[in-house]
Motif scaffolding. Structure first.
Motif, PDB file in Angstrom:
ATOM      1  N   GLU A   1       5.334  12.465   3.674  1.00 12.10           N
ATOM      2  CA  GLU A   1       6.742  12.678   4.350  1.00 12.10           C
ATOM      3  C   GLU A   1       6.653  11.508   5.592  1.00 12.10           C
ATOM      4  OE1 GLU A   1       9.107  15.804   6.662  1.00 12.10           O
ATOM      5  OE2 GLU A   1       7.409  16.665   5.344  1.00 12.10           O
ATOM      6  N   GLY A   2       7.757  10.823   5.700  1.00 13.59           N
ATOM      7  CA  GLY A   2       7.856   9.718   6.798  1.00 13.59           C
ATOM      8  C   GLY A   2       7.553   8.200   6.078  1.00 13.59           C
TER       9      GLY A   2
ATOM     10  N   GLN B   1       0.771  -1.265  -0.012  1.00 11.80           N
ATOM     11  CA  GLN B   1       0.031  -0.018   0.053  1.00 11.80           C
ATOM     12  C   GLN B   1       0.922   1.373   0.110  1.00 11.80           C
ATOM     13  OE1 GLN B   1      -2.670  -0.052   3.161  1.00 11.80           O
ATOM     14  NE2 GLN B   1      -3.900  -1.679   2.438  1.00 11.80           N
ATOM     15  N   ILE B   2       2.027   1.125   0.877  1.00 13.30           N
ATOM     16  CA  ILE B   2       2.728   2.549   0.930  1.00 13.30           C
ATOM     17  C   ILE B   2       3.429   2.568  -0.507  1.00 13.30           C
ATOM     18  CG2 ILE B   2       4.786   3.401   2.252  1.00 13.30           C
ATOM     19  CD1 ILE B   2       3.872   1.739   4.720  1.00 13.30           C
ATOM     20  N   LEU B   3       3.962   1.514  -0.942  1.00 18.44           N
ATOM     21  CA  LEU B   3       4.880   1.781  -2.257  1.00 18.44           C
ATOM     22  C   LEU B   3       3.954   1.990  -3.342  1.00 18.44           C
ATOM     23  CD1 LEU B   3       7.234  -1.114  -1.694  1.00 18.44           C
ATOM     24  CD2 LEU B   3       7.973   1.020  -2.166  1.00 18.44           C
ATOM     25  N   GLU B   4       2.539   1.636  -3.236  1.00 21.64           N
ATOM     26  CA  GLU B   4       2.050   1.899  -4.392  1.00 21.64           C
ATOM     27  C   GLU B   4       1.567   3.354  -4.387  1.00 21.64           C
ATOM     28  OE1 GLU B   4      -0.736  -1.304  -5.981  1.00 21.64           O
ATOM     29  OE2 GLU B   4      -1.991  -0.267  -4.857  1.00 21.64           O
ATOM     30  N   ARG B   5       1.329   3.940  -3.174  1.00 22.29           N
ATOM     31  CA  ARG B   5       1.017   5.452  -2.871  1.00 22.29           C
ATOM     32  C   ARG B   5       2.243   6.316  -3.431  1.00 22.29           C
ATOM     33  NH1 ARG B   5      -0.382   5.600   3.271  1.00 22.29           N
ATOM     34  NH2 ARG B   5       1.560   6.138   3.862  1.00 22.29           N
ATOM     35  N   ILE B   6       3.284   5.819  -3.074  1.00 22.56           N
ATOM     36  CA  ILE B   6       4.744   6.394  -3.440  1.00 22.56           C
ATOM     37  C   ILE B   6       4.642   6.474  -5.056  1.00 22.56           C
ATOM     38  CG2 ILE B   6       7.090   6.537  -3.376  1.00 22.56           C
ATOM     39  CD1 ILE B   6       6.899   5.330  -0.803  1.00 22.56           C
ATOM     40  N   VAL B   7       4.606   5.385  -5.581  1.00 23.69           N
ATOM     41  CA  VAL B   7       4.560   4.967  -7.047  1.00 23.69           C
ATOM     42  C   VAL B   7       3.598   5.904  -7.740  1.00 23.69           C
ATOM     43  CG1 VAL B   7       4.299   3.491  -8.718  1.00 23.69           C
ATOM     44  CG2 VAL B   7       5.937   2.991  -7.128  1.00 23.69           C
ATOM     45  N   GLU B   8       2.413   5.961  -7.253  1.00 23.99           N
ATOM     46  CA  GLU B   8       1.626   6.661  -7.888  1.00 23.99           C
ATOM     47  C   GLU B   8       1.621   8.383  -7.763  1.00 23.99           C
ATOM     48  OE1 GLU B   8      -1.959   5.154  -6.482  1.00 23.99           O
ATOM     49  OE2 GLU B   8      -1.827   3.490  -7.738  1.00 23.99           O
TER      50      GLU B   8
ATOM     51  N   PRO C   1      18.860   5.345  -1.202  1.00 22.80           N
ATOM     52  CA  PRO C   1      17.707   6.123  -0.636  1.00 22.80           C
ATOM     53  C   PRO C   1      17.536   7.302  -1.397  1.00 22.80           C
ATOM     54  CG  PRO C   1      20.089   6.113   0.409  1.00 22.80           C
ATOM     55  CD  PRO C   1      20.217   5.208  -0.684  1.00 22.80           C
ATOM     56  N   GLU C   2      18.423   7.978  -2.074  1.00 25.05           N
ATOM     57  CA  GLU C   2      18.164   9.085  -2.941  1.00 25.05           C
ATOM     58  C   GLU C   2      16.991   8.889  -3.600  1.00 25.05           C
ATOM     59  OE1 GLU C   2      20.757   7.453  -3.107  1.00 25.05           O
ATOM     60  OE2 GLU C   2      20.738   6.785  -5.236  1.00 25.05           O
ATOM     61  N   GLU C   3      16.669   7.669  -4.322  1.00 30.46           N
ATOM     62  CA  GLU C   3      15.575   7.422  -5.390  1.00 30.46           C
ATOM     63  C   GLU C   3      14.185   7.643  -4.439  1.00 30.46           C
ATOM     64  OE1 GLU C   3      15.534   5.185  -8.534  1.00 30.46           O
ATOM     65  OE2 GLU C   3      17.406   5.022  -9.011  1.00 30.46           O
ATOM     66  N   PHE C   4      14.217   6.845  -3.396  1.00 32.29           N
ATOM     67  CA  PHE C   4      13.096   6.925  -2.407  1.00 32.29           C
ATOM     68  C   PHE C   4      12.739   8.415  -2.132  1.00 32.29           C
ATOM     69  CE2 PHE C   4      14.079   2.530  -2.425  1.00 32.29           C
ATOM     70  CZ  PHE C   4      12.849   1.694  -2.361  1.00 32.29           C
ATOM     71  N   ASP C   5      13.548   9.115  -1.755  1.00 33.18           N
ATOM     72  CA  ASP C   5      13.476  10.612  -1.361  1.00 33.18           C
ATOM     73  C   ASP C   5      12.980  11.375  -2.197  1.00 33.18           C
ATOM     74  OD1 ASP C   5      14.181   9.637   1.367  1.00 33.18           O
ATOM     75  OD2 ASP C   5      16.335  10.585   1.296  1.00 33.18           O
ATOM     76  N   PHE C   6      13.446  11.083  -3.598  1.00 34.42           N
ATOM     77  CA  PHE C   6      13.173  11.953  -4.607  1.00 34.42           C
ATOM     78  C   PHE C   6      11.744  11.792  -4.979  1.00 34.42           C
ATOM     79  CE2 PHE C   6      12.564  13.156  -9.078  1.00 34.42           C
ATOM     80  CZ  PHE C   6      13.211  14.477  -9.148  1.00 34.42           C
ATOM     81  N   TYR C   7      11.264  10.426  -5.045  1.00 33.20           N
ATOM     82  CA  TYR C   7       9.899   9.962  -5.533  1.00 33.20           C
ATOM     83  C   TYR C   7       8.999  10.642  -4.562  1.00 33.20           C
ATOM     84  CZ  TYR C   7       7.362   7.089  -8.754  1.00 33.20           C
ATOM     85  OH  TYR C   7       6.844   6.603  -9.879  1.00 33.20           O
ATOM     86  N   VAL C   8       9.306  10.337  -3.384  1.00 32.79           N
ATOM     87  CA  VAL C   8       8.268  10.887  -2.085  1.00 32.79           C
ATOM     88  C   VAL C   8       8.237  12.478  -2.341  1.00 32.79           C
ATOM     89  CG1 VAL C   8       7.755  11.195   0.278  1.00 32.79           C
ATOM     90  CG2 VAL C   8       8.614   9.044  -0.803  1.00 32.79           C
ATOM     91  N   LYS C   9       9.078  13.059  -2.397  1.00 30.06           N
ATOM     92  CA  LYS C   9       9.191  14.619  -2.353  1.00 30.06           C
ATOM     93  C   LYS C   9       8.413  15.177  -3.713  1.00 30.06           C
ATOM     94  CE  LYS C   9      12.765  16.221   0.698  1.00 30.06           C
ATOM     95  NZ  LYS C   9      13.828  15.234   0.556  1.00 30.06           N
ATOM     96  N   ASN C  10       8.811  14.609  -4.855  1.00 33.51           N
ATOM     97  CA  ASN C  10       8.427  15.219  -6.066  1.00 33.51           C
ATOM     98  C   ASN C  10       7.116  14.457  -6.861  1.00 33.51           C
ATOM     99  OD1 ASN C  10      10.597  17.229  -6.512  1.00 33.51           O
ATOM    100  ND2 ASN C  10      11.916  15.407  -6.126  1.00 33.51           N
TER     101      ASN C  10
END
Lengths: 435, 228
Positions: A375-376, A363-370, A412-421
């Protein structure tokens, strides 16, 4: 180092699938040799070879073989089971072994039966592998017709029956206790393990002593008996504790995907070179042992030597040998989302950490990918992986947690970028498009 | 506490279905195959998985409640137990009837990075259905499956007993065209293969079958030209 073809030496020879062709290439000489020597000395050869389970865990094979009761006064049958439920994403070595060299497996299992007093064998093949099952069926029929299976094998006075049992599409059945449940006609769910219950070698299928090994492990047995355990141990001698050859299934962004048999001690970079190098971009990441092992970045790949301990030091595992190379246009977050989807789909639902945890991670990865990451989210993902790892009933929970935790640590930078942008760092699109 | 004890003693224990409760009937061939399978195992329960494969072939790729009851009756297990097993495994179609051909698209990791999602989109548009649906003419069912373990051939599709890969849009066009015109029922072909592999060479019953296998005439292997 180049390829070292031991199991695959005759894999491209169609004659090798028939008994006549197999005998012409020296087949069944190991069985003839084994009939003349005591059972214990077969096990001693396996011990001397240093062979470890090729299914992923790398457990010393001889300990399993030695674990079955030596005298059969208990009156139960001994079962020899082959785990051919190859379901780990990225792995396709057992499929080719069964299709191209079915007699190696049949002979290997017969040798195991000779060494451990086996009466009945089952090959548990996943339901999709029909070509493999048909090749094995033909091999078994031919072996029966010529006295290599059945009653009084080659005049030794020993009997061994071999049956095929087909699964029906469950990844979980690759776990040995779930596999036994599945053969016994139950839902493929794992059972309590040692030390809470006796080992399968004491009480397995129908409470009888049962030996379970991977296809590749059994296929090594004829070579070990034939040429001796000491000879086998010279292969891969440069590594700490890994002996022999290992088949790696190379896929992903490479020019020549396929199975490559190598000696332990070869480097991962050499494996990449054998498979024709990268396609469509430079090397970014590698999943070296099937989807459940932690992902590696290019630096780690260039340093990694293939061996059970060596790969662990490099930050990953040999696993089942399903090696996926990814180029620099691949979005790791989307790749890990698909890994999480796989484990969420395949969790059997027996225990809570895995059943719920895999769904939460998805669920969490799906909302990141979409693009709706909050944050968090990355910290939350890390927290969930810690709640699953080591707390689930079988290894599937660990296998679901490791790739997620590993990817967050390495990229880690890929995950952070995806969440932020709300979009991928490398601008790739590997996710399901809306209809 | 005493209430629970009472309930347990009053309620009927789960029992296998009786012959008069069945709505379907296995063909003679299927019964012969099942009997041969039973010789592999020490008990009847262990033949549930192969028994369900036989039922899936007998009833055109769909394991309805009636089909499951038939297996439960033959193996002397309760209906609930056999249904519990059938619904666990993804290759048993217990949810809905399927078309003549089931196209199973692997969307797992290696296929994902080799571009299966745009391809799946193309197949969906071409057939006008989503994953898990059947076309109106009952010809095709589209399923999304997890790793088929032929990652060197990614992206991979499975139709019946055959893998297809690497697949592109032109290949899909040819494949669907050929499946449309062929009279092979690939759905039962797959289950048929599985039963045959498990039972080994089986002599067909000599007595005239009262209930012949519905798909007995339509077997054979489909050839799709990979190069076009």
């Amino acid at each position: 180092m180049a390829e070292y073809k031991l199991l695959f030496e005759h894999a491209h020879d169609p004659e090798f699938k028939t008994l006549k062709g197999y005998l012409a290439k020296g087949g069944y000489s190991a069985l003839k040799k084994a009939i003349g020597i005591p059972a214990q000395s077969i096990i001693d050869e396996v011990k001397a070879s240093g062979l470890r389970g090729r299914g992923g865990a790398g457990f010393p094979t001889w300990i399993k073989w030695n674990g079955l009761p030596k005298d059969k006064s208990h009156g139960k049958k001994h079962y020899i089971v082959c785990n051919a439920d190859e379901g780990e994403p990225g792995t396709f070595k057992d499929k080719q072994l069964m299709e191209a060299t079915p007699f190696l497996l049949v002979e290997g299992m017969t040798l195991a039966a000779m060494a451990t007093g086996g009466d009945v064998g089952f090959i548990y093949i996943r339901g999709e592998f029909l070509d493999a099952a048909k090749a094995l069926r033909a091999a078994i029929d031919e072996a029966y017709a010529n006295g290599y299976l059945g009653q009084n094998i080659l005049g030794s006075g020993k009997n061994f029956d071999l049956y095929i049992h087909l699964g029906a599409g469950s990844y979980e059945c690759g776990e040995e206790s779930a596999l036994m449940s599945s053969i016994m006609g139950e839902r493929g769910m794992p059972r309590l393990k040692f030390p809470h219950v006796p080992l399968p070698t004491i009480s397995g299928l129908w409470d009888s002593p049962t030996l379970i090994n991977n296809v590749e492990t059994y296929c090594c047995a004829p070579f070990i008996v034939n040429k001796g355990g000491a000879w086998y141990a010279t292969l891969g001698a440069s590594t700490k504790n890994s002996r022999g050859t290992k088949i790696f299934s190379v896929s992903g962004h490479v020019n020549k995907p396929g199975n490559y048999e190598i000696e332990f001690g070869t480097t991962l970079a050499e494996l990449l070179e054998m498979s024709g190098g990268m396609k469509g971009g430079s090397l970014k990441a590698c999943v070296p042992g099937g989807s459940s092992v932690p992902i590696m970045n290019a630096d780690q790949v260039n340093k990694a030597v293939i061996g059970y301990e060596e790969m662990w030091d490099a930050g990953s595992m040999v696993g089942s040998g399903g090696c996926m190379f990814l180029n620099d246009k691949t979005c790791i977050v989307q790749f890990i989302w698909r890994t999480a989807l796989f484990y969420a789909n395949e969790s059997c639902g027996k225990c809570t950490p895995c059943r719920e945890g895999t769904k939460w991670m998805l669920q969490i990865l799906e909302r990141i990918v979409e693009g709706n990451g909050q944050e968090g989210d990355v910290e939350l993902l890390m927290d969930i992986t810690k709640q699953i790892d080591g707390r689930s009933f079988c290894g599937l929970g660990d296998a679901a947690a490791w790739p997620v935790a590993g990817a967050i640590k390495v990229f880690p930078e890929e995950f952070d970028f995806y969440v932020k942008n709300g979009k991928s760092l490398v601008n790739s699109n590997l996710k399901l498009l809306p209809v | 506490m005493s209430e629970f004890v009472q309930l347990g003693s009053v309620n009927e224990r789960p029992r296998p279905p009786r012959a008069d409760e069945l709505q379907l009937q296995f063909s003679d061939l299927a019964i012969a195959e099942l009997n041969q399978l039973l010789t592999h195992y020490p008990d009847k329960k262990s033949a549930i998985l192969p028994g369900l494969w036989i039922a899936q072939r007998e009833y055109n790729g769909y394991l309805s409640g009636e089909a499951i009851a038939e297996v439960a009756y033959r193996l002397e297990r309760s209906y609930a137990e056999v249904e519990g097993v059938a619904t666990f495994y993804s290759m048993y179609n217990t949810k809905h009837a399927v078309g003549q051909h089931m196209i199973e698209v692997c969307t797992c990791l290696s296929c994902q990075v080799c571009g299966v999602y745009p391809l799946a989109q193309y197949i969906k548009k071409k057939l006008g259905i989503n994953f898990g649906e059947t076309t109106e003419d009952g010809m095709f069912t589209l399923h999304e499956v997890e790793c088929l373990n032929a990652c060197d051939r990614a992206p991979v599709l499975q139709v019946g007993d055959q893998y297809h890969g690497p697949v592109d849009e032109a290949y899909v066009d040819r494949l669907i065209e050929q499946l449309r015109t062929s009279d092979v029922n690939t759905v039962t072909q797959m289950a048929d293969c599985i039963v045959k592999v498990q039972t080994g060479p089986l002599t067909e019953p000599t007595s005239p079958t009262t209930n012949p296998t519905p798909t007995a005439a339509k077997r054979g292997r489909l050839k799709v030209d990979a190069t076009g």
